[in-house]
Write an enzyme that holds these catalytic residues in place. Sequence first.
Site, PDB file in Angstrom:
ATOM      1  N   CYS A   2      -3.441  -4.221  10.368  1.00  0.00           N
ATOM      2  CA  CYS A   2      -4.033  -5.567  11.018  1.00  0.00           C
ATOM      3  C   CYS A   2      -2.927  -5.359  12.273  1.00  0.00           C
ATOM      4  O   CYS A   2      -2.022  -4.693  12.606  1.00  0.00           O
ATOM      5  CB  CYS A   2      -3.472  -6.778  10.407  1.00  0.00           C
ATOM      6  SG  CYS A   2      -4.411  -6.942   8.696  1.00  0.00           S
ATOM      7  N   ARG A  27      -6.783  -2.630  15.905  1.00  0.00           N
ATOM      8  CA  ARG A  27      -6.126  -2.346  14.572  1.00  0.00           C
ATOM      9  C   ARG A  27      -6.785  -3.115  13.434  1.00  0.00           C
ATOM     10  O   ARG A  27      -6.392  -2.988  12.283  1.00  0.00           O
ATOM     11  CB  ARG A  27      -4.743  -3.249  14.796  1.00  0.00           C
ATOM     12  CG  ARG A  27      -3.832  -2.531  15.779  1.00  0.00           C
ATOM     13  CD  ARG A  27      -2.384  -3.008  15.983  1.00  0.00           C
ATOM     14  NE  ARG A  27      -1.801  -3.000  14.766  1.00  0.00           N
ATOM     15  CZ  ARG A  27      -0.797  -1.981  14.547  1.00  0.00           C
ATOM     16  NH1 ARG A  27      -0.911  -0.812  15.550  1.00  0.00           N
ATOM     17  NH2 ARG A  27      -0.362  -1.771  13.323  1.00  0.00           N
ATOM     18  N   TRP A  70      -7.817  -6.540   9.243  1.00  0.00           N
ATOM     19  CA  TRP A  70      -8.581  -5.369   8.443  1.00  0.00           C
ATOM     20  C   TRP A  70      -8.180  -5.742   7.089  1.00  0.00           C
ATOM     21  O   TRP A  70      -7.190  -5.237   6.530  1.00  0.00           O
ATOM     22  CB  TRP A  70      -8.093  -4.078   8.956  1.00  0.00           C
ATOM     23  CG  TRP A  70      -8.718  -2.972   8.440  1.00  0.00           C
ATOM     24  CD1 TRP A  70     -10.062  -2.298   8.916  1.00  0.00           C
ATOM     25  CD2 TRP A  70      -8.688  -2.243   7.287  1.00  0.00           C
ATOM     26  NE1 TRP A  70     -10.303  -1.437   8.068  1.00  0.00           N
ATOM     27  CE2 TRP A  70      -9.734  -1.210   7.166  1.00  0.00           C
ATOM     28  CE3 TRP A  70      -7.594  -2.131   6.476  1.00  0.00           C
ATOM     29  CZ2 TRP A  70      -9.589  -0.274   6.146  1.00  0.00           C
ATOM     30  CZ3 TRP A  70      -7.755  -1.418   5.231  1.00  0.00           C
ATOM     31  CH2 TRP A  70      -8.591  -0.261   5.209  1.00  0.00           C
ATOM     32  N   ASN A  96       1.264  -7.904   8.625  1.00  0.00           N
ATOM     33  CA  ASN A  96       0.421  -6.902   8.837  1.00  0.00           C
ATOM     34  C   ASN A  96       1.135  -5.853   7.339  1.00  0.00           C
ATOM     35  O   ASN A  96       2.569  -5.693   7.593  1.00  0.00           O
ATOM     36  CB  ASN A  96       0.863  -6.110   9.995  1.00  0.00           C
ATOM     37  CG  ASN A  96       0.388  -4.577   9.939  1.00  0.00           C
ATOM     38  OD1 ASN A  96      -0.688  -4.283   9.190  1.00  0.00           O
ATOM     39  ND2 ASN A  96       0.744  -3.858  10.792  1.00  0.00           N
ATOM     40  N   GLY A  97       0.532  -5.502   6.557  1.00  0.00           N
ATOM     41  CA  GLY A  97       1.093  -4.364   5.603  1.00  0.00           C
ATOM     42  C   GLY A  97       0.413  -4.999   4.153  1.00  0.00           C
ATOM     43  O   GLY A  97      -0.553  -5.578   4.142  1.00  0.00           O
ATOM     44  N   GLU A 463     -14.938  17.859  12.307  1.00  0.00           N
ATOM     45  CA  GLU A 463     -14.779  16.841  13.141  1.00  0.00           C
ATOM     46  C   GLU A 463     -16.087  16.308  13.797  1.00  0.00           C
ATOM     47  O   GLU A 463     -16.081  15.057  13.824  1.00  0.00           O
ATOM     48  CB  GLU A 463     -13.820  17.206  14.276  1.00  0.00           C
ATOM     49  CG  GLU A 463     -13.623  16.467  15.583  1.00  0.00           C
ATOM     50  CD  GLU A 463     -12.610  15.080  15.140  1.00  0.00           C
ATOM     51  OE1 GLU A 463     -12.492  14.949  13.709  1.00  0.00           O
ATOM     52  OE2 GLU A 463     -12.465  14.245  16.099  1.00  0.00           O
ATOM     53  N   LYS A 467     -17.087  12.187  13.743  1.00  0.00           N
ATOM     54  CA  LYS A 467     -17.565  11.541  14.815  1.00  0.00           C
ATOM     55  C   LYS A 467     -18.864  10.658  14.449  1.00  0.00           C
ATOM     56  O   LYS A 467     -19.032   9.607  14.869  1.00  0.00           O
ATOM     57  CB  LYS A 467     -17.588  12.431  16.180  1.00  0.00           C
ATOM     58  CG  LYS A 467     -16.163  12.983  16.537  1.00  0.00           C
ATOM     59  CD  LYS A 467     -15.490  11.656  17.258  1.00  0.00           C
ATOM     60  CE  LYS A 467     -14.341  11.053  16.225  1.00  0.00           C
ATOM     61  NZ  LYS A 467     -13.255  11.740  16.008  1.00  0.00           N
ATOM     62  N   GLU A 470     -18.770   7.887  11.928  1.00  0.00           N
ATOM     63  CA  GLU A 470     -17.831   6.928  12.250  1.00  0.00           C
ATOM     64  C   GLU A 470     -18.635   5.889  13.101  1.00  0.00           C
ATOM     65  O   GLU A 470     -18.479   4.558  12.936  1.00  0.00           O
ATOM     66  CB  GLU A 470     -16.853   7.287  12.948  1.00  0.00           C
ATOM     67  CG  GLU A 470     -15.795   7.769  12.185  1.00  0.00           C
ATOM     68  CD  GLU A 470     -14.322   8.403  12.827  1.00  0.00           C
ATOM     69  OE1 GLU A 470     -13.168   7.935  12.875  1.00  0.00           O
ATOM     70  OE2 GLU A 470     -14.603   9.120  13.941  1.00  0.00           O
ATOM     71  N   HIS A 486     -23.971  27.758  -1.243  1.00  0.00           N
ATOM     72  CA  HIS A 486     -23.410  27.625  -2.373  1.00  0.00           C
ATOM     73  C   HIS A 486     -23.596  26.133  -2.733  1.00  0.00           C
ATOM     74  O   HIS A 486     -22.699  25.561  -3.740  1.00  0.00           O
ATOM     75  CB  HIS A 486     -21.801  27.621  -2.432  1.00  0.00           C
ATOM     76  CG  HIS A 486     -21.455  29.376  -2.116  1.00  0.00           C
ATOM     77  ND1 HIS A 486     -21.773  30.583  -2.692  1.00  0.00           N
ATOM     78  CD2 HIS A 486     -20.755  29.619  -0.905  1.00  0.00           C
ATOM     79  CE1 HIS A 486     -21.644  31.340  -2.282  1.00  0.00           C
ATOM     80  NE2 HIS A 486     -20.881  31.206  -1.031  1.00  0.00           N
ATOM     81  N   LYS A 580      -7.839   1.377  13.785  1.00  0.00           N
ATOM     82  CA  LYS A 580      -7.219   2.503  14.474  1.00  0.00           C
ATOM     83  C   LYS A 580      -6.050   3.216  13.854  1.00  0.00           C
ATOM     84  O   LYS A 580      -5.835   4.221  13.684  1.00  0.00           O
ATOM     85  CB  LYS A 580      -6.751   2.077  16.008  1.00  0.00           C
ATOM     86  CG  LYS A 580      -6.123   3.207  16.738  1.00  0.00           C
ATOM     87  CD  LYS A 580      -7.312   3.905  17.466  1.00  0.00           C
ATOM     88  CE  LYS A 580      -6.814   4.910  18.578  1.00  0.00           C
ATOM     89  NZ  LYS A 580      -7.863   5.965  18.429  1.00  0.00           N
TER      90      LYS A 580
END
Length: 585
Positions: A2, A27, A70, A96-97, A463, A467, A470, A486, A580
């Site tokens: 957060c 955040r 968040w 935050n935490g 990657e 992208k 997301e 496979h 983020k």
Amino acid sequence: MCGIIGYIGNENASELVFKGLKRLEYRGYDSWGIAIKNGNEIFSKKCVGAIGDAEYTFPKSMVAIAHTRWATHGNVSEINAHPHFCCKKHIAVVHNGIIENYHELRKELEEKGHEFLSDTDTEVIAHLLEEFLEKGYNLEKALKETVKKLEGSYAILVIHKDDHAIYFAKKDSPLCIGIADHGFFVASDPVAFIDHTNNIIFLEDYEIGYVNTHPKIFDIHGKEKYRKPIKVDWKLEQAEKNGYEYYMEKEIFEQKETIIRAVSHEKEKIEKITKLIDNAFGVFFIGSGSSYYACLVSSYIFSKIAKKHVNVVDASEFGYYKHFLTPRTLIVAVSQSGETADVLDAVKKAKEKHAKILAITNVISSTLARISDYLLPMQAGPEICVVSTKTFTSQLALLTLLAYTLAGKYNEGKEKIIEAAKAIETILSPENKKSIEELAKKLKDKEHIFCLGRGVSYALALEAALKIKEVTYIHAEGFSGGFLKHGTIALIEKDTPCIVFAPKDETYKEIISNAQEVKARGAFVIGVSPENNKVFDYWIKVPNLKEATAIANIIPIQYLAYQIAKLKGYNPDRPRNLAKSVTVK
Ligand code: F6R
């Protein structure tokens, strides 16, 4: 995950804190709230959803705190949004935490008659403070006793209706004090107040204190600490969109400069770091998400160019390797934010074994930078879009340069990276952009997209899929060309899009065969290659950059993902469920 911010001073705190909170939205953005000292009462407002461009008029005040969330404990709702209060609403807390022992604490407090309104772990902090205040402690002592009872991570801000101060405490979540000429800010990230001051104290774990007319910082035993502020050279313009529609777009286009900036360190510095890698007895590259993929791509470059084996481990799994670590091990911790909990936890475990830590991070004031033995900054400037673009290529550029330097080819490495940065003009030329935009239209309604690569392009495929997932919410998976047959090939059917990275390197022939295999099963093959091939149904032309291929080849896919997100009406800067800095494990 957060973002928190507080302000006390001569300007209107409600306005400054609300403005700063908007910059912390990266955040977390599922809900937000603000608490304002309004005479001898606390005024508060909470809302579900992102702040976005919302405008509110709050009571004028000299003291306010705010939070953008968040969710971890408790669903996304107004009641679970911060601030949280004690029973009498005399105290407001933003946090935050994660308070890991909140169940036990809540039970104890409920037995003592405290009434809880939310499902969050944070609310216990407000009630614990109330409990200690009722014992006759002042707020400073109450906060000290409260944090002694907390297990887990926290950056906490507290205000009391009768106290002209903001109290704070920190452990394992970032918190800093901004010293402006009109007052003090306390926030998760300087970005929140960088338009007012760049004079900053970065708080350490277990520090608690308050700001009123000056900052007072204490250790957990109550001993006062005198901390000197440092100057941070970030500028407001770097944190603004500068005419682009979204930060993601701005940051994709910035890469032609950020890649060059990443490798603009003094040659001696790069050589010194390279020696560490050379002399270590076991090297582990660790990172999370895109940073992990940057490590994986680089491991091929280290093997090919520097003939050096490096271990690459997802930071969240690294703890299980600790048995191998010795004081001669080198950990190369790669993290844009330098605050990712999985990375910090891995580094702490490595430090317990006396291994040496090299941090590659974009935030030189971050926890990672501070707890590491050596630091190599990415110099990309603030990355505001939640998904990584420019910092991924900065990481690749730096790691590539280290590999070349280790092979005694510093100049050659630097030239190749600069060439890759220059190639972005061509990759994102108006003609190529148009072609990628056309492709986005073809892909926007697809259910699945597969990405394939070999060698350095294998992790690039991972990657690329990340992208796409997301920002477009299309299911995308990356595979090595060889792995596909496979099992995964079972998923290929008519018109399934497959993005195939086919640079002109040692992987070319084999990856083209893999492209043929999927095409034979009906796939729509999109080739990312310097050369067209009849197996491609769509060709994304990229320059032939040899070993620096990986740095440039991800860029068209970043742009493709961005375009699909826009066509689908999604905000690419604020993908759902993401934040983020992932500061929880
Ligand atoms: C992907 C993304 C994440 C981060 C990951 C690690 O676009 O942004 O996967 O790469 O959360 O973050 P840092 O690099 O800050 O440790």
